[in-house]
Structures are given as C-alpha cells and as structure tokens.
Design an enzyme around this catalytic site. Structure first.
Site, PDB file in Angstrom:
ATOM      1  N   ARG A  34      -9.098   1.188   9.252  1.00 29.42           N
ATOM      2  CA  ARG A  34      -8.784  -0.216   9.521  1.00 29.42           C
ATOM      3  C   ARG A  34      -9.891  -0.898  10.304  1.00 29.42           C
ATOM      4  NH1 ARG A  34      -2.820   0.645   9.181  1.00 29.42           N
ATOM      5  NH2 ARG A  34      -1.704  -1.308   9.384  1.00 29.42           N
ATOM      6  N   ARG A  91      11.918  -1.598  10.124  1.00 30.95           N
ATOM      7  CA  ARG A  91      10.969  -1.093  11.123  1.00 30.95           C
ATOM      8  C   ARG A  91      10.916  -2.053  12.292  1.00 30.95           C
ATOM      9  NH1 ARG A  91       5.464   0.239   7.938  1.00 30.95           N
ATOM     10  NH2 ARG A  91       4.648  -0.804   9.780  1.00 30.95           N
ATOM     11  N   ARG A 120       0.205  -8.862  13.169  1.00 31.42           N
ATOM     12  CA  ARG A 120      -0.447  -7.805  12.388  1.00 31.42           C
ATOM     13  C   ARG A 120      -1.388  -8.402  11.349  1.00 31.42           C
ATOM     14  NH1 ARG A 120       4.637  -4.916  10.484  1.00 31.42           N
ATOM     15  NH2 ARG A 120       3.315  -3.531   9.278  1.00 31.42           N
ATOM     16  N   LYS A 160       0.833  -1.209   0.000  1.00 30.74           N
ATOM     17  CA  LYS A 160       0.000   0.000   0.000  1.00 30.74           C
ATOM     18  C   LYS A 160       0.869   1.261   0.000  1.00 30.74           C
ATOM     19  CE  LYS A 160      -2.358  -0.876   3.814  1.00 30.74           C
ATOM     20  NZ  LYS A 160      -1.740  -2.155   4.220  1.00 30.74           N
ATOM     21  N   ARG A 177      11.324  -6.472   4.791  1.00 30.43           N
ATOM     22  CA  ARG A 177      11.284  -5.077   4.337  1.00 30.43           C
ATOM     23  C   ARG A 177      12.403  -4.233   4.944  1.00 30.43           C
ATOM     24  NH1 ARG A 177       5.435  -2.631   4.363  1.00 30.43           N
ATOM     25  NH2 ARG A 177       5.460  -3.068   6.586  1.00 30.43           N
TER      26      ARG A 177
HETATM   27  P1  AMP Z   1       1.295   0.578   8.945  1.00 33.62           P
HETATM   28  O1  AMP Z   1       2.470   1.458   8.685  1.00 33.62           O
HETATM   29  O2  AMP Z   1       0.053   1.004   8.200  1.00 33.62           O
HETATM   30  O3  AMP Z   1       1.600  -0.885   8.749  1.00 33.62           O
HETATM   31  O4  AMP Z   1       0.917   0.767  10.492  1.00 33.62           O
HETATM   32  C1  AMP Z   1       1.838   0.441  11.513  1.00 33.62           C
HETATM   33  C2  AMP Z   1       1.103   0.346  12.843  1.00 33.62           C
HETATM   34  O5  AMP Z   1       0.504   1.610  13.162  1.00 33.62           O
HETATM   35  C3  AMP Z   1      -0.054  -0.648  12.894  1.00 33.62           C
HETATM   36  O6  AMP Z   1       0.378  -1.978  13.156  1.00 33.62           O
HETATM   37  C4  AMP Z   1      -0.886  -0.076  14.036  1.00 33.62           C
HETATM   38  O7  AMP Z   1      -0.298  -0.352  15.296  1.00 33.62           O
HETATM   39  C5  AMP Z   1      -0.746   1.420  13.806  1.00 33.62           C
HETATM   40  N1  AMP Z   1      -1.800   1.922  12.875  1.00 33.62           N
HETATM   41  C6  AMP Z   1      -1.628   2.451  11.642  1.00 33.62           C
HETATM   42  N2  AMP Z   1      -2.791   2.790  11.092  1.00 33.62           N
HETATM   43  C7  AMP Z   1      -3.753   2.472  11.991  1.00 33.62           C
HETATM   44  C8  AMP Z   1      -5.172   2.567  11.995  1.00 33.62           C
HETATM   45  N3  AMP Z   1      -5.849   3.052  10.945  1.00 33.62           N
HETATM   46  N4  AMP Z   1      -5.820   2.130  13.106  1.00 33.62           N
HETATM   47  C9  AMP Z   1      -5.166   1.655  14.178  1.00 33.62           C
HETATM   48  N5  AMP Z   1      -3.824   1.515  14.224  1.00 33.62           N
HETATM   49  C10 AMP Z   1      -3.113   1.922  13.143  1.00 33.62           C
END
Ligand code: AMP
Length: 219
Positions: A89, A161, A172, A14, A128
């Site tokens: 989400r 990360r 996740r 994404k 990654r």
């Molecule tokens: P991402 O970079 O989108 O994979 O997000 C990394 C982490 O940020 C996720 O595993 C969640 O802990 C938190 N996070 C990101 N976006 C959301 C969201 N829309 N709702 C809740 N937690 C989020």
C-alpha cells in the site's frame, strides 16, 4: 503466472476477486487486512497494535506490515505463487516486497489495478456485510441478503466490519489516494500494470482478470 498484486481502493472488490482467482489458479491468497483481523481475533500483540490504526482507517506502520507479509510468504503454500490483496500500500512496502522476492529468484509478474468511481466505493464499503460463519459477502445497497442480517448460503448471522462505517470509509479512501496511488505510477513504469474496470458483475470482473492473466502466460 507466479506473483500477482491486486491494487485498488478499499471497496473495489479486491478481497472478493482474490478469493475466486486463488481458487481458480491455485495462487495463495495473501490479504494483509485479513491477517490483521485474524491476529486481532486471536488476541495477539500484533492484532492489538493493528486495531488502533484500523479503527481510524489509517495505515499500520510499514515495518509491521512488511515483517508480517514477508513471514507469510515463506509458508509452503506460497511457493508456487501468490495473489497479494491489500499489500503493498506504500512505495516502501512495494520495494521491500520486490527485494524479498528477488532474493528468492522471483518477482512481481503482474499488477491488476481495479478502478471504481468514488461514490460507488463509499456505498460499497459502508454497505458491506460478511457472514460470521462461511465468509460470504453482501451489500445492503447493491447485493442484500434475502433475509435481513442472515446469510443466504448458511443462514448464519451477518456482521459489519468495525472499520466499514461511512466516516472511516471516507478516511480510508483519503489515505488510499494520498499513500497508495503513487504505486500505480511505480508499476506503470515497470510495465507490469493492467487496468481492470471493477464495476459491474463480480463474474464479469473475474473473467476480465483471468483473461489478463492468461494473456500474460501466453506471451
Ligand atoms: P483491508 O482489509 O485491506 O481494507 O485493510 C483493513 C485495514 O488494515 C486498513 O485500513 C489498514 O489499517 C490495515 N492494513 C491492511 N493492509 C495494510 C497495508 N498493506 N499497510 C498498512 N496497513 C494495512
């Protein structure tokens, strides 16, 4: 085309796609995960709070993420449209976004739903790597940098990360399937969902997405 959501599991690509689509269409790229990581780098209270959830691969509470995103979309660069990456989400997040956009006289125009098999997702997440300096992304399994640990573009150090370990990746994915997949049906019912095969070349996936967006603007 105004507001687009990129929906899909962690590791679907994404972030990579949203960045390119934003550059090519002028839509503002709003990524909830990036906003949390920036808050953490800046040592803010929001960053500290998010970290405790991110480290476990759990979702940050709805009210926290909703407030952050609704503030972000008030900024001037979002006026002509947004590509949402990693948000919403949960159903509550989706409803809050629809209400906020509705109040501005707009809404979600389309949801691009990226699908990738689970075994590929795990390797994509756990492999990654990102450049500390220019943000270029690599993968130790699928797309390694030419010199180990160093960016091909600018030569800076690559980092992983802290939530991109195998264990957190699995968590996740479990969280995604439990809490985020209900959104697929939600947007299907609204008739705004377009499925995109997220496997294969990055540029082929981008092409498929741009074509889907173009066909909507032609309607
Ligand atoms: P991402 O970079 O989108 O994979 O997000 C990394 C982490 O940020 C996720 O595993 C969640 O802990 C938190 N996070 C990101 N976006 C959301 C969201 N829309 N709702 C809740 N937690 C989020």
């Amino acid at each position: 085309m105004k507001n687009v959501i990129l929906l899909g599991p962690p590791g679907a690509g994404k972030g990579t796609q949203a960045k390119v689509i934003s550059e090519q269409t002028g839509l503002a790229h709003v990524a909830s995960g990036d906003l949390f990581r920036a808050a953490l780098r800046n040592g803010t209270e929001l960053g500290m709070l998010a970290k405790s959830y991110m480290d476990r691969g759990a979702l940050v509470p709805d009210e926290v993420v909703i407030k952050m995103i609704l503030e972000r979309i008030q900024e001037p660069d979002c006026a002509s449209g947004v590509i949402f990456d990693g948000f919403p989400r949960t159903i509550d997040q989706a409803v809050a976004l629809e209400e906020a956009l509705g109040q501005q006289g707009s809404g979600i125009d389309t949801v691009l739903y990226m699908t990738v098999p689970q075994d590929v997702l795990l390797k994509r997440i756990a492999g990654r790597q990102t450049c500390k300096s220019c943000g270029a992304t690599y993968n130790i399994y699928y797309f390694p940098s030419k010199r180990e640990g160093l960016c091909d573009v600018c030569g800076s150090e690559l980092y992983q990360r802290s939530d991109d370990t195998m264990e957190t990746a699995q968590n996740r994915l479990d969280v995604y399937f439990a809490q985020t997949t209900p959104l697929v049906e939600h947007y299907q019912r609204q008739g705004s969902l377009i499925e995109i095969d997220g496997q294969g070349d990055v540029s082929k996936v981008t092409e498929a997405m741009l074509k889907a967006l173009q066909s909507l603007s032609d309607d």
